[in-house]
Design an enzyme around this catalytic site. Structure first.
Site, mmCIF file in Angstrom:
data_model
loop_
_atom_site.group_PDB
_atom_site.id
_atom_site.type_symbol
_atom_site.label_atom_id
_atom_site.label_comp_id
_atom_site.label_asym_id
_atom_site.label_seq_id
_atom_site.Cartn_x
_atom_site.Cartn_y
_atom_site.Cartn_z
ATOM 1 N N LYS A 189 -14.346 69.903 -53.878
ATOM 2 C CA LYS A 189 -15.610 69.493 -54.435
ATOM 3 C C LYS A 189 -16.051 68.075 -54.079
ATOM 4 C CE LYS A 189 -17.647 67.493 -57.847
ATOM 5 N NZ LYS A 189 -18.743 66.685 -57.284
ATOM 6 N N THR A 244 -12.061 55.766 -63.514
ATOM 7 C CA THR A 244 -11.154 56.180 -64.757
ATOM 8 C C THR A 244 -12.093 56.922 -65.889
ATOM 9 O OG1 THR A 244 -10.042 53.996 -64.326
ATOM 10 C CG2 THR A 244 -9.769 54.830 -66.418
ATOM 11 N N GLU A 265 -6.377 59.497 -59.247
ATOM 12 C CA GLU A 265 -6.334 58.203 -58.324
ATOM 13 C C GLU A 265 -7.887 57.545 -58.929
ATOM 14 O OE1 GLU A 265 -4.014 56.905 -56.666
ATOM 15 O OE2 GLU A 265 -2.923 58.567 -55.716
ATOM 16 N N CYS A 300 -11.467 51.313 -53.636
ATOM 17 C CA CYS A 300 -10.826 51.103 -54.998
ATOM 18 C C CYS A 300 -9.965 50.044 -54.621
ATOM 19 C CB CYS A 300 -9.982 52.223 -55.232
ATOM 20 S SG CYS A 300 -9.232 53.026 -53.814
ATOM 21 N N GLU A 401 -14.653 46.806 -63.137
ATOM 22 C CA GLU A 401 -14.889 47.303 -61.961
ATOM 23 C C GLU A 401 -16.163 47.552 -61.137
ATOM 24 O OE1 GLU A 401 -13.969 51.320 -60.587
ATOM 25 O OE2 GLU A 401 -12.777 50.810 -58.894
HETATM 26 P P1 TAP Z 1 -17.005 59.394 -60.214
HETATM 27 O O1 TAP Z 1 -18.136 58.970 -60.767
HETATM 28 O O2 TAP Z 1 -15.576 59.334 -61.217
HETATM 29 O O3 TAP Z 1 -16.976 60.829 -59.396
HETATM 30 C C1 TAP Z 1 -15.761 61.440 -58.595
HETATM 31 C C2 TAP Z 1 -16.155 62.760 -58.566
HETATM 32 O O4 TAP Z 1 -15.930 63.586 -59.735
HETATM 33 C C3 TAP Z 1 -17.422 63.012 -57.857
HETATM 34 O O5 TAP Z 1 -17.216 64.115 -57.110
HETATM 35 C C4 TAP Z 1 -18.177 63.466 -59.323
HETATM 36 O O6 TAP Z 1 -19.166 64.242 -59.102
HETATM 37 C C5 TAP Z 1 -17.137 64.157 -60.067
HETATM 38 N N1 TAP Z 1 -17.134 64.286 -61.601
HETATM 39 C C6 TAP Z 1 -18.078 63.710 -62.184
HETATM 40 N N2 TAP Z 1 -17.877 63.976 -63.756
HETATM 41 C C7 TAP Z 1 -17.052 64.991 -63.382
HETATM 42 C C8 TAP Z 1 -16.257 65.613 -64.535
HETATM 43 N N3 TAP Z 1 -16.831 65.643 -65.887
HETATM 44 N N4 TAP Z 1 -15.231 66.518 -64.196
HETATM 45 C C9 TAP Z 1 -14.967 66.676 -62.911
HETATM 46 N N5 TAP Z 1 -15.509 65.785 -62.017
HETATM 47 C C10 TAP Z 1 -16.586 65.171 -62.378
HETATM 48 O O7 TAP Z 1 -16.418 58.207 -59.204
HETATM 49 P P2 TAP Z 1 -17.173 57.704 -57.907
HETATM 50 O O8 TAP Z 1 -18.458 56.822 -58.655
HETATM 51 O O9 TAP Z 1 -17.676 59.024 -57.290
HETATM 52 O O10 TAP Z 1 -16.439 56.984 -57.130
HETATM 53 C C11 TAP Z 1 -16.139 55.637 -57.439
HETATM 54 C C12 TAP Z 1 -14.825 55.317 -58.246
HETATM 55 O O11 TAP Z 1 -13.733 55.844 -57.532
HETATM 56 C C13 TAP Z 1 -14.316 54.075 -58.682
HETATM 57 O O12 TAP Z 1 -13.976 53.827 -59.753
HETATM 58 C C14 TAP Z 1 -13.048 53.854 -57.434
HETATM 59 O O13 TAP Z 1 -12.461 52.879 -57.811
HETATM 60 C C15 TAP Z 1 -12.676 55.168 -57.421
HETATM 61 N N6 TAP Z 1 -11.786 55.471 -56.343
HETATM 62 C C16 TAP Z 1 -10.173 55.528 -56.609
HETATM 63 C C17 TAP Z 1 -9.498 55.459 -55.388
HETATM 64 C C18 TAP Z 1 -8.175 55.463 -55.549
HETATM 65 S S1 TAP Z 1 -7.285 56.206 -54.536
HETATM 66 N N7 TAP Z 1 -7.434 54.876 -56.831
HETATM 67 C C19 TAP Z 1 -10.107 55.645 -54.130
HETATM 68 C C20 TAP Z 1 -11.495 55.744 -54.061
HETATM 69 C C21 TAP Z 1 -12.330 55.555 -55.117
HETATM 70 P P3 TAP Z 1 -20.688 63.341 -59.287
HETATM 71 O O14 TAP Z 1 -20.722 62.485 -58.310
HETATM 72 O O15 TAP Z 1 -21.807 64.502 -59.544
HETATM 73 O O16 TAP Z 1 -20.647 62.882 -60.492
#
Ligand code: TAP
Length: 499
Positions: A189, A244, A265, A300, A401
Site C-alpha cells: 500500500k 511515528t 521505520e 527521514c 520533525e
Molecule cells: P504517514 O502519514 O505515517 O503515512 C505513511 C503511510 O501510512 C501512508 O501510506 C499512509 O496513508 C499510511 N497510513 C496512515 N494512517 C494509517 C493507519 N492508521 N494504519 C496504517 N497505515 C496508515 O507518513 P508520511 O507523512 O507519508 O511520511 C513521512 C514520515 O515518514 C516522516 O515521519 C518520516 O520520517 C517517515 N519516514 C521514515 C523513514 C525511515 S526508514 N525511518 C523513511 C522515510 C520516511 P495516508 O497517506 O493515506 O495517510
C-alpha cells in the site's frame, strides 16, 4: 542519464484505469471515495482513482493468503525463486526512465534525483536479495547428548507493506525484495499521493508474468486501507515506513487483531555535531548542505539540527546560508533545477507553519522562510531552503520533525554539552559528527543515541548495512540480513536419537 519520458507518461496517465491488483488480476475496487493526485510542481491534476476500502483490502489479503498456501511460490526451487526476484529488478532497470518520470511527476523531486538516486537502488535491491535466497538458513544447536536440535527459517506468510510518499518506489522495493526472496506473499500500500510507480511496477510484473497470481498484490488508498491492512487477521506481518504517530496506530491495530509481527521505520530529527578541529571545513559544509536539502529535505535521516562549536559557528552559518541562497527551486524536469516541489499541500502548509513557529519562538531566520516566488516555481509547492540560527533545544523547531527544507543551527561549547543536546530528543534514527580527534570519534560512536551514526561523512547507505532507528524512530532494522530476519520465523526442531 536517460531523458525523461513525459509524452509516454501523459499517454499512460490518460489511459490508466488500474487501481487495485490482487490474485493476478486488475480489479474494480468496491471503494468509491475518489482521490485526486496533483502534480506538486504545477498544481495540475495528474489522475484520480477510487480508494480501496476495507473490503477490497481484505480480498487482496485473502488472495495473498491463498497464494502463500499454494505450492506455486513456496515450493518453487530456490534457484527459480531467485531468478524471478532478479527479473523484477531487471524490469525496473529496463523501464527506469518511465518510472523516474512518474516518480517526479507524482512526488515533485527532480528527475535527476529520481533517475540517479531512486531507480538504480530500487532495481539493485532485487539482485541483492535474490543472492540471499540460498544463503540464509538455520543452525545446528549444541544441546545435550542424545538429541539433535536445529533451526529452520520459514517465511512468515502474508506481508502488508505500507510506504510513505518521500521515496515511494524505493522504500517499497526495500520491502518487496526481501519479503519475496524469503517466500512470502505481499500486499503493498503506497501513500495515495504517490501511487503511480507502484501501479506501473504491478503492470510490469503482471505483463511479464514474473510471479504466480496472488504473490504480489497492490491496494491504493489512504488511512482506511492502511488501517484495514494492519487490522486484518489474514496479514501475518506489517512492515511500515512512515511517521511515528501512524506507527503507534499500527501497533494498536496489530495488538487488537492477531498480534502480527511488525517492523517500523519511523520519524527522525537527526543532529550533526561539528567540532572546531574538523578537517576540510568546505567539504564538510558541502556534504551537510547536500545531505540536508537534496530530495527537498523530505528524508527521514536528513540532518535537521547542526550543532556547531562556538568558535566556528559564524563561519559555518555564513557558508551554509551562502549555498542556500544560490539554490534553485523549480521545474523538476529542468536540468538547472536543484530543488523540486514539496510532495503535497498539507505537508507544504505544515512546513510553512513550522517556519512561522520558529520566527515566533525567537530563532533567527538566516535565509529562506517563504515559498519560492521565481517564475518557474509560482504554481507549485516550492519552499526556499530555510536556515534558522541561534536555535535553542527547547524550541519546537528543534524538537519536532519538520521533514522539509528547514535547518536549525545550534551552538555548543563542550563535547558533553553537544552530546546532551544531540540526545535530547524522542527520536533516534540517525546522528553524525565531524572531528579530527580519533578518540572523540570513537567516544561519539558510543555516546550518540541513534540507530545509524555517521562519523566524518554524513549519510552512508549500503544494502549490506542495517538501516533503521532506535527510541521512537522505530522497531527492527531493514537491509542486509536484518530484513531477512524480519520476513522469516525461526522454528526449533528437536530429535531424540533413540526414540
Ligand atoms: P504517514 O502519514 O505515517 O503515512 C505513511 C503511510 O501510512 C501512508 O501510506 C499512509 O496513508 C499510511 N497510513 C496512515 N494512517 C494509517 C493507519 N492508521 N494504519 C496504517 N497505515 C496508515 O507518513 P508520511 O507523512 O507519508 O511520511 C513521512 C514520515 O515518514 C516522516 O515521519 C518520516 O520520517 C517517515 N519516514 C521514515 C523513514 C525511515 S526508514 N525511518 C523513511 C522515510 C520516511 P495516508 O497517506 O493515506 O495517510
Amino acid at each position: 542519464m536517460e531523458q525523461p519520458r513525459l509524452d509516454w507518461a501523459r499517454d499512460w496517465l490518460n489511459k490508466n484505469s488500474h487501481t487495485l491488483y490482487y490474485g493476478g488480476e486488475w480489479r474494480k475496487p468496491e471503494g468509491s471515495t475518489p482521490f485526486t493526485s496533483i502534480n506538486p510542481a504545477t498544481g495540475a491534476k495528474l489522475w484520480e482513482f477510487p480508494e480501496s476500502n476495507a473490503k477490497d483490502v481484505e480480498r487482496a489479503a485473502a488472495a495473498a493468503k491463498s497464494a502463500f498456501h499454494s505450492a506455486a511460490w513456496r515450493d518453487l526451487s530456490r534457484a527459480e525463486r531467485a531468478t524471478r526476484v532478479k527479473r523484477i529488478g531487471a524490469v525496473i532497470r529496463e523501464h527506469a526512465a518511465e518510472l523516474a518520470t512518474l516518480e517526479s511527476l507524482d512526488n515533485g523531486k527532480t528527475y535527476a534525483e529520481s533517475f540517479v538516486d531512486d531507480l538504480p537502488e530500487s532495481a539493485d535491491v532485487f539482485d541483492y536479495y535474490a543472492g540471499w535466497v540460498d544463503k540464509f538458513y538455520g543452525e545446528t544447536c549444541p544441546v545435550e547428548r542424545g538429541f539433535l536440535n536445529y533451526t529452520v527459517k520459514e517465511p512468515i506468510g502474508v506481508c502488508g507493506l505500507i510506504v510513505p510518499w518521500n521515496f515511494p518506489l524505493l522504500l517499497a522495493c526495500w520491502k518487496i525484495a526481501p519479503a519475496l526472496a524469503m517466500g512470502n506473499t505481499v500486499v503493498v500500500k503506497p501513500a495515495p499521493f504517490t501511487s503511480l510507480t507502484l501501479v506501473r511496477l504491478a503492470e510490469l510484473i503482471h505483463e511479464r508474468q514474473i510471479l504466480p497470481p496472488g504473490v504480489f498484490n497492490l491496494v491504493l488508498g489512504g488511512g482506511e486501507a492502511g488501517q484495514a491492512l494492519s487490522q486484518s487477521p489474514l496479514v501475518d506481518k506489517i512492515s511500515f515506513t512512515g511517521s511515528t504517530a501512524t506507527g503507534g496506530h499500527i501497533v494498536q491495530s496489530a495488538g487488537k487483531s492477531n498480534l502480527k509481527a511488525l517492523t517500523l521505520e519511523l520519524g527522525g530529527k537527526a543532529p550533526v555535531l561539528c567540532f572546531a578541529d574538523l578537517k576540510n571545513p568546505d567539504a564538510v559544509i558541502q556534504r551537510i548542505f547536500q545531505a540536508t536539502f537534496s530530495h527537498k529535505a523530505e528524508k527521514c535521516t536528513e540532518p535537521a539540527r547542526i550543532l556547531i562549536e562556538e568558535s566556528i559557528y559564524d563561519k559555518f552559518a555564513h557558508a551554509l546560508v551562502e549555498k542556500a541562497e544560490k539554490f534553485r527551486c523549480g521545474d523538476p524536469f529542468a536540468e538547472s533545477t536543484q530543488q523540486g516541489a514539496q510532495c503535497q499541500k498539507d505537508h507544504f502548509d505544515k512546513i510553512l507553519n513550522y517556519i512561522r513557529i520558529g520566527k515566533d519562538e525567537g530563532a533567527k531566520l538566516l535565509c529562506g522562510g517563504e515559498r519560492d516566488s521565481s517564475p518557474s516555481a509560482q504554481n507549485g509547492l516550492f519552499i526556499r531552503p530555510t536556515i534558522f540560527g541561534n536555535v535553542k533545544q527547547s524550541m519546537r523547531i528543534a524538537r519536532e520533525e519538520i521533514f522539509g527544507p528547514v535547518l536549525c543551527l545550534q551552538k555548543f561549547k563542550t563535547e558533553d554539552e553537544a552530546v546532551q543536546i544531540a540526545n535530547d530528543t524522542i527520536y533516534g534514527l540517525a546522528a553524525g559528527a565531524y572531528t579530527a580527534d580519533n578518540s572523540r570519534t570513537h567516544r561519539l560512536a558510543t555516546r550518540l543515541e541513534a540507530g545509524m551514526v555517521f562519523l566524518n561523512h554524513y549519510g552512508c547507505y549500503h544494502f549490506a548495512s542495517p538501516f533503521g532507528g532506535i527510541k521512537q524512530s522505530g522497531w527492527g532494522k531493514e537491509m542486509a540480513v536484518h530484513s531477512l530476519d524480519g520476513y522469516t520465523k525461526t522454528k526449533s526442531v528437536w530429535i531424540r536419537y533413540e526414540p
